[in-house]
Design an enzyme around this catalytic site. Structure first.
Site, PDB file in Angstrom:
ATOM      1  CB  CYS A   1      -2.264   3.599  -4.015  1.00  0.00           C
ATOM      2  SG  CYS A   1      -3.373   2.220  -4.324  1.00  0.00           S
TER       3      CYS A   1
ATOM      4  CG  HIS B   1      -2.115  -0.839   1.107  1.00  0.00           C
ATOM      5  ND1 HIS B   1      -2.998  -0.769   0.048  1.00  0.00           N
ATOM      6  CD2 HIS B   1      -2.603  -1.829   1.924  1.00  0.00           C
ATOM      7  CE1 HIS B   1      -3.967  -1.650   0.210  1.00  0.00           C
ATOM      8  NE2 HIS B   1      -3.745  -2.310   1.337  1.00  0.00           N
TER       9      HIS B   1
END
Length: 316
Positions: free
Chosen positions: A149, A93
């Site tokens: 991301c 992430h």
């Protein structure tokens, strides 16, 4: 003097699945294993020159906690000399937080989320730049791959080359208005990122057809394995074509070169990598990351702000 033709090789590979949490991802540990295999077989990185950080490690110092990732980054640059080839790969992430330093064009810092980020906090791009980029000496080269991301400027490098949907390249100057230098100490730093700073990235089984992988990592390895890595530009074009073909439903010939690699690892792999976890779902895995082909934005950075894409990737 010119740098040595062949120096030391080192790599840090980090794959975080956040298993048993609401943030769980399916493809990140697979990404790490595939990247390790690529480096050891294609680019002849010695096994003992790679630090692998995943939740599957039995060594507590190789669990991808904030402290361990920090220590691994410092290890990567420790004693770096001209001719050295370094790799930093992260699959997990990524996020953003408000920047108060005034050195971000969009006012936001990009971050990586270690396994314990909810209690220990995230790793901010300023720290990544200080650890991996600024100490890089003349003649040394760093390749970073950030499959997360909000990863476009995760290394805070001064110049960005953006590829448009039509295959055109546009350079952007991201040097801080404050005048703070975010470049190297003479070396070359190149970073491939899964998406732009304000976008999200994907892990999916639509590419390999057999198990989840990060979309960006899969396409990058496929470009290398299919010998489409003559230049950085050709890598980007290959990655973009793979994602576009998948998004349009075009045939991928069973997933291509990386699927062959994954199939081998699924049936046992090597003693150093272990097998991969196979999943039964065949769709896009949308946890906190959405399909990359929606936001085709594979980015890479060059420290010197070159206006051409002629550097060979085979330096590793």
């Amino acid at each position: 003097p010119p740098p040595a033709a062949h120096g030391r090789k080192r790599a840090v590979i980090c794959g975080i699945s956040y298993r048993f949490s609401r943030h769980e991802l399916k493809g990140c540990i697979n990404d790490a294993k595939c990247m390790r295999h690529l480096l050891t077989t294609r680019f002849r990185f010695p096994d003992d020159s790679i630090i692998m950080l995943t939740e599957e490690q039995t060594d507590p110092y190789k669990i991808p906690t904030k402290h361990n990732i920090r220590m691994a980054m410092y290890w990567l640059l420790q004693g770096c000399q001209p001719g050295d080839s370094l790799v930093f790969h992260y699959s997990g992430h990524g996020a953003q937080q408000r920047s108060y330093s005034g050195d971000e064009v969009d006012g936001m810092d990009e971050t990586l989320c270690p396994l314990d980020f909810e209690t220990q906090g995230m790793i901010v791009d300023d720290e990544i730049n200080a650890a991996l980029v600024r100490p890089l000496p003349h003649g040394a080269k760093l390749h970073a791959l950030i499959d997360a991301c909000h990863s476009g400027t995760a290394l805070d490098l001064p110049f960005l080359c953006r590829m448009s949907r039509t295959g055109q390249y546009v350079w952007e100057d991201h040097r801080p208005r404050s005048g703070v230098w975010k470049g190297t100490s003479g070396g070359e730093a190149i970073s491939f990122s899964g998406c732009d700073d304000n976008q999200t990235s994907a892990d999916t089984s639509a590419l390999s057809k057999i198990t989840s992988t990060g979309a960006m990592t899969f396409c990058f390895i496929q470009a290398i394995e299919q010998s489409q890595a003559t230049t950085y530009g050709s890598i980007l074009n290959s990655m973009r074509s793979t994602i576009r073909n998948t998004g349009s439903g075009a045939s991928m010939a069973g997933g291509g070169a990386v699927t062959s690699l994954i199939s081998m690892l699924l049936t046992g792999g090597s003693a150093s990598t272990g097998g991969l976890r196979q999943v039964t779902s065949w769709g896009w895995h949308m946890h906190l990351r959405i399909p990359l082909y929606i936001s085709i934005c594979c980015l890479f950075w060059l420290i010197y702000g070159w206006n051409y894409l002629g550097a060979y990737f085979s330096v590793m």
